[in-house]
Enzyme design. Structure first.
Site, PDB file in Angstrom:
ATOM      1  N   ASN A   1     -24.007  -3.448   1.411  1.00  6.38           N
ATOM      2  CA  ASN A   1     -23.763  -2.992   0.764  1.00  6.38           C
ATOM      3  C   ASN A   1     -23.324  -1.570   0.359  1.00  6.38           C
ATOM      4  O   ASN A   1     -24.987  -1.410   0.104  1.00  6.38           O
ATOM      5  CB  ASN A   1     -23.816  -3.768  -0.211  1.00  6.38           C
ATOM      6  CG  ASN A   1     -22.930  -4.602  -0.881  1.00  6.38           C
ATOM      7  OD1 ASN A   1     -22.838  -3.187  -1.816  1.00  6.38           O
ATOM      8  ND2 ASN A   1     -22.119  -5.073  -1.206  1.00  6.38           N
TER       9      ASN A   1
ATOM     10  N   GLN B   1       1.111  -1.269  -0.238  1.00 10.65           N
ATOM     11  CA  GLN B   1       0.293   0.330  -0.070  1.00 10.65           C
ATOM     12  C   GLN B   1       1.116   1.256   0.250  1.00 10.65           C
ATOM     13  O   GLN B   1       2.266   1.163  -0.766  1.00 10.65           O
ATOM     14  CB  GLN B   1      -1.135   0.185   1.126  1.00 10.65           C
ATOM     15  CG  GLN B   1      -2.599  -0.093   0.915  1.00 10.65           C
ATOM     16  CD  GLN B   1      -3.108   1.010  -0.034  1.00 10.65           C
ATOM     17  OE1 GLN B   1      -2.757   1.679  -0.206  1.00 10.65           O
ATOM     18  NE2 GLN B   1      -4.754   0.325  -0.381  1.00 10.65           N
TER      19      GLN B   1
ATOM     20  N   SER C   1     -12.579  -0.890  -0.579  1.00 13.46           N
ATOM     21  CA  SER C   1     -11.532  -1.167  -1.132  1.00 13.46           C
ATOM     22  C   SER C   1     -11.147  -1.470  -2.835  1.00 13.46           C
ATOM     23  O   SER C   1     -11.282  -2.583  -2.258  1.00 13.46           O
ATOM     24  CB  SER C   1     -10.476  -2.156  -0.091  1.00 13.46           C
ATOM     25  OG  SER C   1      -9.748  -1.167   0.889  1.00 13.46           O
TER      26      SER C   1
ATOM     27  N   GLY D   1     -11.322   5.205   4.706  1.00 17.37           N
ATOM     28  CA  GLY D   1     -12.719   5.291   5.156  1.00 17.37           C
ATOM     29  C   GLY D   1     -12.796   5.917   6.232  1.00 17.37           C
ATOM     30  O   GLY D   1     -13.743   6.393   6.361  1.00 17.37           O
TER      31      GLY D   1
ATOM     32  N   CYS E   1      -0.757  17.066  10.394  1.00 18.94           N
ATOM     33  CA  CYS E   1      -1.774  18.594   9.742  1.00 18.94           C
ATOM     34  C   CYS E   1      -0.966  18.665   8.677  1.00 18.94           C
ATOM     35  O   CYS E   1       0.352  18.377   8.016  1.00 18.94           O
ATOM     36  CB  CYS E   1      -0.849  19.666  10.514  1.00 18.94           C
ATOM     37  SG  CYS E   1      -1.100  20.625  11.877  1.00 18.94           S
TER      38      CYS E   1
ATOM     39  N   HIS F   1      -9.988  -1.216  -5.034  1.00 20.02           N
ATOM     40  CA  HIS F   1      -8.436  -1.216  -5.716  1.00 20.02           C
ATOM     41  C   HIS F   1      -7.977  -2.523  -5.203  1.00 20.02           C
ATOM     42  O   HIS F   1      -7.423  -3.254  -6.261  1.00 20.02           O
ATOM     43  CB  HIS F   1      -7.474  -0.599  -4.972  1.00 20.02           C
ATOM     44  CG  HIS F   1      -6.815  -1.153  -3.609  1.00 20.02           C
ATOM     45  ND1 HIS F   1      -7.697  -1.036  -2.773  1.00 20.02           N
ATOM     46  CD2 HIS F   1      -5.532  -1.319  -3.278  1.00 20.02           C
ATOM     47  CE1 HIS F   1      -6.823  -1.387  -1.220  1.00 20.02           C
ATOM     48  NE2 HIS F   1      -6.100  -1.803  -2.125  1.00 20.02           N
TER      49      HIS F   1
ATOM     50  N   TYR G   1     -12.733  -6.374  -2.171  1.00 18.37           N
ATOM     51  CA  TYR G   1     -14.610  -5.015  -2.194  1.00 18.37           C
ATOM     52  C   TYR G   1     -14.946  -6.530  -2.076  1.00 18.37           C
ATOM     53  O   TYR G   1     -15.361  -7.412  -2.339  1.00 18.37           O
ATOM     54  CB  TYR G   1     -14.099  -4.904  -4.084  1.00 18.37           C
ATOM     55  CG  TYR G   1     -15.957  -4.778  -3.826  1.00 18.37           C
ATOM     56  CD1 TYR G   1     -16.079  -2.862  -3.733  1.00 18.37           C
ATOM     57  CD2 TYR G   1     -16.778  -5.028  -5.110  1.00 18.37           C
ATOM     58  CE1 TYR G   1     -16.885  -2.210  -4.191  1.00 18.37           C
ATOM     59  CE2 TYR G   1     -18.038  -4.001  -5.356  1.00 18.37           C
ATOM     60  CZ  TYR G   1     -18.287  -2.195  -4.888  1.00 18.37           C
ATOM     61  OH  TYR G   1     -19.081  -2.200  -5.176  1.00 18.37           O
TER      62      TYR G   1
END
Ligand code: NAD
Length: 582
Positions: free
Chosen positions: A249, A137, A272, A185, A437, A274, A280
């Site tokens: 879902n 990732q 997810s 998320g 920040c 990707h 997913y």
């Protein structure tokens, strides 16, 4: 498409609990190696990681190390690493130690990289199943993930810009719908409520929603779909900054909203997508069924997953046409739907061209730091020191910085009175206490030197680690995300992250990383990261000053080269040496 079992793609789980050591005593020779060790461990702290038993930190299957054997070998090597040595890590496995010098990085990491022609999910999965690669990732394999707070300010900034562009500067009285309440998320509901809005978020996995409730990122959980929608509509009417989670879902939620003619004011998604296999969940399955189904037949699972993503994006485009301000949130779901034959999949923009690029043109991006002491008071002290360093009278950005930092506190008056014992975090720290920040060129090095002085003077009780996401102004090539719709069409040019990686090595970062596939998945991105330790020494001050100037300067070079006026002007104002710009 993968034919192997899903479980062969992730390390076999082990029942171990990892927690980074705290305090001012180190077990490694240098603070740079000690910090790398603690941050690797912190990535796998159960408070921080989504599935630590399998070394998975966040973002689908983003791992911190390739296997538990590799993890143990990394820790052993860091503990014996000399001050003039550098450890090389290849896709989460320690492969060599080289003699370098004291200002060189202590660790150099390359994760998930493949020669472009072979840079496909299929080839990656074949190698991964044989234990030859791992998915890093962005900050999982580069050991600077800090939990959901890591993306909180970026998500807050995105929604704040959206509010300025479309809703007179506030999300109060708006309904903001999204999906995916995982590692990153999970920052969405709190970012929306911090901007004054009502949030309705779906996730198929009840445990993820519960975790965000426990950490105070999410306010309410409603079990029934229509009741969740009704509750969100009621909260919007009351202009209540409250977030509602619903377990199910996202496709089901969006199609129900269309049926009921309820049009969200904003709409996005952070499931997810990707990773169609591990990330997913297709509409046919509950979360529990999906765990079994991907194990039984990975190819059939991915087929369903991609078909669901098409339905998902179709529903998003429909709602966009009905009036929702719709944007992609960096998970590549539009590409998946497009590849499934939905021609209109790119009807809505990505969040970077829509809201973030002007910040990148000023070298601005995520700047995170972590107190190796483990003491939250050290973070409160840095919060206060930053408010002094960047007075709010000095411009609109500083005003937002003050609003942000004070917003991280339940009791901002205690912070302003330097009554650090009575400070309380607005949202729970996960693992080692840390803060994020967004800072630009000319700000990051000032902040880094301030922290180094605080370590030197004993104002804080142990060294401070400063790092960032790979999602930054000059460190990524990702045509469906950070470099979408570049002015000069150079979206896919990945010389820039390579130059960024080299720049941070030459400047003396404590550890550096170069990855492929972060955010949007294998084949779609290349990106670099750096982390630097403020240990209070004069040598660290020199390194901090170089790294924290040169790293954001890459954002100026990148965007000035692409013809962005703001970047060219920022370069002029800050006397950046750009040979072919006058
Ligand atoms: P994660 O894997 O920790 O969480 C994803 C969540 O989506 C899980 O909780 C899962 O249960 C849920 N989910 C999967 N399919 C679903 C469906 N159809 N409906 C409802 N819920 C579903 O991942 P994360 O770290 O939260 O990242 C999410 C995505 O965002 C990834 O694709 C990641 O690469 C991307 N990302 C974006 C940014 C950004 O700044 N925009 C930053 C980091 C990651």
């Amino acid at each position: 498409m993968s034919t192997m079992n899903a479980s062969s793609l992730i390390p076999a789980p082990q029942n171990r609990t990892i927690r980074a050591p705290r305090g001012a005593e180190k077990t490694c020779t240098t603070w740079q190696a000690e910090a790398a060790m603690r941050m690797l461990m912190n990535n796998l702290d159960p408070e921080v990681a989504e599935h630590p038993e399998s070394l998975i930190v966040y973002g689908g299957r983003g791992q911190a190390a390739r296997s538990w054997e590799a993890y143990d070998a990394i820790i052993d090597t860091l503990q014996r690493l000399k001050a003039d040595e550098t450890l090389l890590v290849q896709s989460g496995k320690p492969v060599g130690v080289i003699q370098t010098h004291e200002n060189a990085p202590r660790v150099m990491i390359a994760n998930s990289n493949l020669v472009p022609h072979w840079g496909t999910q299929e080839h990656f999965d074949e190698l991964s199943a044989k234990g030859l690669m791992m998915y890093g990732q962005m900050t999982a394999g580069s050991w600077i993930y800090i939990g959901t707070q890591g993306i909180l300010q970026g998500t807050f900034e995105t929604y704040a810009q959206c509010a300025r562009d479309h809703f007179n500067g506030t999300l109060a009285g708006t309904l903001n719908v999204t999906g995916g309440c995982g590692g990153m998320g999970g920052a969405q509901p709190l970012s929306i409520t911090l901007n004054g809005g009502t949030c309705l978020i779906a996730d198929v996995d009840q445990t993820r929603l519960q975790r965000r409730l426990d950490d105070e990122y999410l306010d309410e959980l409603v079990v029934d779909l229509d009741e969740a929608i009704d509750r969100a509509v009621e909260l919007k009417a009351q202009k209540s900054a409250t977030s509602v989670g619903w377990c199910g879902n996202s496709v089901t939620l969006l199609e129900r909203l269309i049926e009921r003619d309820i049009i969200p004011d904003t709409l996005t998604d952070q499931t997810s997508a990707h990773d169609p296999l591990q990330g997913y969940c297709p509409i046919e399955y509950t979360y529990e069924q999906s765990v079994e189904a991907r194990e039984e037949d990975a190819a059939a699972y991915q087929k369903l997953s991609l078909a669901s993503m098409r339905r998902h994006v179709e529903a998003m485009v429909k709602l966009q046409k009905l009036g929702s301000v719709t944007f992609d949130y960096g998970n590549n779901i539009r590409q998946r739907a497009f590849d499934e034959g939905f021609q209109d999949a790119f009807a809505f923009p990505g969040f970077v061209p829509a809201y973030i690029r002007p910040q990148f043109c000023l070298g601005r991006g995520p700047f995170r730091w972590c107190a190796l002491s483990g003491d939250p008071i050290d973070i409160y002290k840095t919060d206060y020191a930053l408010l002094q360093l960047f007075p709010k009278e000095d411009g609109a950005y500083n005003e937002r910085l003050h609003q942000w930092i004070l917003g991280c506190h339940k009791n901002p008056d205690a912070l302003l009175a330097q009554d650090f014992d009575n400070c309380e975090p607005r949202f729970a720290f996960q693992g080692l206490p840390c803060r994020i920040c967004w800072f630009g060129l000319g700000e990051r090095d000032k902040a880094g030197l301030l922290f180094n002085n605080m370590v030197q003077s004993g104002a804080v009780s142990a060294p401070i680690v400063i790092g960032r996401d790979h999602l930054d102004c000059g460190s990524v090539a990702s045509p469906n995300r950070e470099t979408e719709s570049m002015k000069d069409g150079t979206d896919a040019v990945s010389d820039w992250p390579l130059l960024n990686f080299a720049t941070n090595i030459a400047s003396g970062a404590s550890w550096v990383s170069f990855h492929h596939g972060g955010g949007v998945g294998i084949g779609f991105s290349q990106h670099a990261g750096q982390v630097i330790v403020a240990d209070g020494t004069n040598e660290a001050a020199d390194r901090l000053s170089r790294v924290l100037k040169n790293d954001p300067m890459m954002g100026i070079f990148r965007h000035a080269d692409a013809g962005y006026e703001d970047a060219i002007q920022c370069g002029r104002d800050q006397e950046v040496d750009i040979p072919m710009q006058s």
